[in-house]
Design an enzyme around this catalytic site. Structure first.
Site, short mmCIF file in Angstrom:
data_model
loop_
_atom_site.label_atom_id
_atom_site.label_comp_id
_atom_site.label_asym_id
_atom_site.label_seq_id
_atom_site.Cartn_x
_atom_site.Cartn_y
_atom_site.Cartn_z
N ASP A 1 0.86 -1.16 0.00
CA ASP A 1 0.00 0.00 0.00
C ASP A 1 0.91 1.23 0.00
O ASP A 1 2.10 1.16 0.35
CB ASP A 1 -0.94 0.00 1.21
N GLU B 1 -17.20 10.50 4.16
CA GLU B 1 -16.72 9.16 4.44
C GLU B 1 -15.77 8.73 3.33
O GLU B 1 -16.03 8.94 2.16
CB GLU B 1 -17.87 8.16 4.58
#
Length: 886
Positions: free
Chosen positions: A276, A627
């Protein structure tokens, strides 16, 4: 002048020249010396030859996501960073399907394949078009960091919308078909590389992900966190994994001996692993994992334990790591070989004539076929949660309609995150207006998303002025062919407002859309005094000044960012305003100058509109600005991209209550990426639809459902709880008390729930009552449409273990979405393998043990009412013997 040179065009021409030189160079070399270009050899031989020709430094830099060209070998640069979560992302024009959680709500594995096949067509076409222009940057390649198949174990997680929900079985089945659709089925070539992420045990909280250390039970690993990842390897042949930020059992996931062994030794994974982004930095960054002291040690640890590709900038330290003996060049060769093999499988070292996917025409992008597919997906994703007294569908013979709410006319609520940009997004207000051309359809915002969160819109031209004389509306503009406003502008003029998306077109004549900058300047004269929010949405970077004070600054290569500042402004006063935007070789430059204007009584405007209308459609919910991934949001109910509460924000509930007092026929449509608690609305609003973030055709799909042109059949892929007080702490990774499999309370709406405009009965359940533990068994059931409307039914098969108190309450182990005309029946069949009914065993991992199981088949989870009225049928099955699952 040098300052006005078109840098992006020059870079593109250089890349094209390099490609021609590569062809010339390779053709002039003897075949033995350049064996890696000999297509008659197998890929392993070719890879071995190419890696043997590289220097250590060349190898190391090929392990970065932004891999440079090796000109002496004729290898062009390559950027591994691409996304296609629900359409090709961040590369300009693309078909945008429902967000991943919405696709999961379709409960349709074949549709997942069709969507992924369309996405991979567009990705291939765009890649080859970019390559023809000499463009090889971010979001222009063939290796995609999709799908996100983490378990959405807690509704507070902001990135849960990127997943396929809370069920390992549903997630695995959908992921397998999505991966197959992306990678294709050619025996020699991959269409794209799909990436299963984030491995492993990753699902928030977002602000803690760089330091979090997870210690789940072995039971939860075997039964919840691993099955779908294993299925991606075993059944889909996924060619890439992305390791997670967090630690697992004290080891960073991107430097975990345990996970590397599980992935490669136990599951037989043969592809490559990518970190990542900047996860290797977390190994040594103060305040994060801090398991090593520096980049050299961190990079060596990551590579030694299987992380082949670094999204980030830590791996150049591998040169130091080799010099210090932390790692050997031979170990680096393993990773480099995996990466080169992936590029070979994509056909990057072969003539285009040999690669079948290299000839997909560009006109597949945003094609009519793909638009229809996006509409079908949006329709299928709609979940009808409530429909008292058959409130829906509404009649089209209506005179006036009020479409109200923060998501009624907002494109962000269609596109979610990790998105592309469609040519014609359709909001709910637009979809309903088109559905009812003879009606008076009007829109009102009604409320902001949350009390302390502004609703940003583009600043209109009538309050912007080019100079202090205030004689001309708009802003002066200067466009530069560099990213730092050097020299003379290539183009000077004015723009009425700042609301731009440049896909492949030039911003202005002679200005590259690869690397450029723009400065807008002038004056802002508010017409109302009060507290404003002033801000910018941009992709890549921007700076906003007011009266020479820097008020907003942001830079992101990864996704569009919206940043703002609250300012007290006076009506009629002149404020000098300057916006600087710069585009650093991204593939989708976009910028918008935004505000939230005070002095508006949004609630009263909505109430007045509703009072004048025959029916009211409330479009409420959340926003991808609230979000999402690691966001700079900190307001009541929301923090860092996550939620601290799951209730529908109070400002929206207040609006709904006021509208309901009018007594008008009303429906609430929710657009959001995660489960909400809306207890008052569930009790008082007669009809409710969950629409998720539905993609480009969302508004049309919503209108089709509301007015009866489509019979909804979506099902919830997550549990909707009544309150966060019903579930454990967000940071607790134990599955006890979470998801439909372990939650013992009463939900607001259960996993797998969804209504229809018709009704279905179940009968003739056929299943063996005794089954050997090592054998699969068949289940069939007859499903009859007993209503008056044609429709889809989602047939769900659950297994429970009445004699095992450690087992899940029940587990989904089969589903089929089937179309059944009114009055007709369909037989639906399932085959259940031993692995599907196995449970955790401390010595053997997963075992099928002798004993009883219950098998339920129906349109929802079983309960006493559904079993009694024929919506669910059940059979008891005795398992004989014992079987260790592999």
């Amino acid at each position: 002048m040098v300052d006005s040179l078109n840098i992006g065009q020059i870079r593109g021409k250089i890349n094209i020249i390099i490609s021609f030189l590569m062809i010339f160079f390779l053709s002039s070399c003897n075949q033995e010396k350049m064996a890696f270009m000999d297509t008659s050899l197998d890929n392993e031989e070719r890879v071995k030859d190419l890696v043997s020709r590289m220097t250590l430094e060349e190898k190391v830099f090929q392990m970065l996501h932004e891999a440079p060209a090796i000109e002496r070998l004729g290898i062009p640069e390559y950027n591994w960073w691409n996304e296609c979560l629900h359409g090709v992302a961040r590369a300009g024009l693309a078909t945008v399907f429902p967000q991943a959680i919405g696709m999961a709500a379709m409960w349709d594995d074949q549709m997942m394949f069709d969507i992924a096949d369309a996405i991979s067509d567009e990705a291939r076409a765009k890649h080859h078009d970019f390559a023809k222009q000499g463009k090889r940057g971010m979001s222009q390649g063939l290796t995609f960091w999709t799908p996100n198949i983490n378990i959405f174990r807690d509704p507070r997680w902001g990135r849960g919308m990127e997943t396929y929900g809370e069920c390992p079985y549903l997630t695995g089945e959908l992921a397998v078909n999505f991966i197959r659709g992306l990678q294709g089925d050619h025996p020699d070539y991959l269409k794209l590389v799909a990436t299963a992420k984030h491995f492993a045990v990753h699902s928030g909280p977002e602000p803690d992900r760089h330091s979090f250390n997870v210690h789940p039970s072995q039971r939860d690993l075997v039964e919840t966190y691993y099955p779908h990842f294993k299925k991606a390897v075993k059944e889909a042949g996924v060619y890439s994994f992305m390791c997670a930020y967090n630690r697992l059992f004290d080891e960073p996931c991107c430097g975990s001996e345990y996970l590397n062994s599980l992935l490669r030794d136990e599951w037989g994974f043969e592809g490559y692993v990518v970190s990542d982004c900047w996860a290797i930095l977390d190994f040594y960054n103060p305040g994060d994992h801090e398991v090593v002291e520096n980049a050299a040690q961190a990079s060596a640890l990551a590579v030694r334990f299987g992380t082949d590709l670094n999204c980030g900038s830590s791996y150049p330290a591998l040169l130091e790591a080799v010099a210090n003996g932390y790692i050997t060049e031979e170990e680096i060769d393993v990773s480099v070989s995996r990466l080169i093999l992936a590029r070979m499988k994509l056909g990057m070292f072969d003539p285009p004539s040999m690669v079948p996917f290299a000839h997909i025409p560009y006109d597949v992008v945003d094609s009519e076929l793909h638009r229809k597919l996006a509409l079908e997906a949006a329709r299928k994703s709609m979940v009808l949660l409530k429909n008292d007294n058959n409130t829906l569908p509404f009649s089209k013979n209506v005179s006036s309609v009020a479409v109200i709410g923060p998501n009624a006319h907002n494109v962000d609520a269609l596109l979610a995150n990790y998105n592309g940009y469609p040519s014609e997004p359709i909001t709910p207000y637009q979809g309903i207006s088109r559905k009812l051309p003879s009606a008076n359809v009007k829109y009102a915002l009604g409320s902001r998303y949350a009390e302390e969160f502004p609703y940003m819109t583009v600043i209109p031209s009538h309050i912007l002025f080019t100079d202090e004389t205030l004689s001309e509306n708009g802003l002066q503009s200067e466009y530069f062919n560099n990213i730092d406003f050097r020299g003379n502008p290539e183009f000077s003029g004015f723009d009425p407002k700042v609301d731009f998306q440049w896909w492949t077109n030039s911003p202005k004549p002679g200005v590259s859309n690869d690397e450029f900058s723009v400065r807008w300047s002038g004056y802002l004269v508010p017409d109302v005094s009060g507290k404003y929010a002033l801000g910018v949405e941009g992709f890549s970077g921007f700076r906003l000044y007011l009266d020479d004070e820097l008020i907003v600054e942001n830079f992101s290569l990864y996704h569009s960012m919206t940043d703002f500042k609250f300012m007290q402004l006076e009506a009629g006063k002149k404020y000098k305003i300057v916006l600087e935007f710069y585009q650093d070789n991204n593939t989708h430059p976009m910028v918008r100058l935004l505000w939230d204007k005070p002095g508006q009584n949004l609630k009263q405007e909505a109430i007045e509109l509703a009072a004048q209308s025959d029916l009211v459609i409330l479009c409420m919910g959340l926003s991808p600005l609230l979000e999402g991934e690691e966001m700079a949001v900190d307001i009541p109910g929301f923090f860092g991209g996550d939620r601290t509460d799951i209730v529908l924000p109070a400002i929206q509930t207040d609006l709904v209550k006021a509208i309901m007092e009018l007594g008008k026929p009303t429906v609430m449509v929710l657009l959001n990426g995660s489960a909400l608690a809306f207890n008052w609305e569930a009790d008082n609003v007669p009809a409710i639809i969950e629409a998720w973030y539905p993609g480009q055709a969302g508004g049309q799909a919503i209108a089709d459902v509301l007015f009866g042109d489509y019979n909804p059949a979506g099902r919830l892929p997550v549990t909707f709880y009544k309150s966060i007080n019903q579930i454990p702490d967000f940071s607790d990774y134990s599955m006890d008390g979470r998801t439909y499999r372990y939650f013992k309370g009463e939900p607001l709406y259960e996993f797998g729930f969804g209504l229809s405009y018709t009704t279905f009965d179940y009968s003739e359940l056929n299943i063996d009552t005794q089954v050997m533990a090592d054998e699969s068994f068949d289940v069939s059931v007859l499903v009859t449409n007993t209503g008056s409307m044609d429709g889809d039914e989602v047939v769900q098969l659950y297994v429970s273990y009445p004699d095992n108190h450690m087992a899940p309450i029940r587990s989904l182990q089969g589903f089929r979405r089937v179309f059944i005309p009114a009055g007709e029946s369909r037989e639906v069949k399932f085959n259940i393998s031993p692995d599907q009914i196995g449970l955790f065993h401390p010595e053997h991992g997963k075992v099928v043990s002798a004993g009883k199981i219950h098998v339920y088949v129906g349109g929802k989870q079983p309960d006493s009412i559904s079993l009694k009225n024929g919506n669910v049928v059940m059979s008891k099955v005795e398992i004989l013997g014992e079987f260790i699952c592999r």
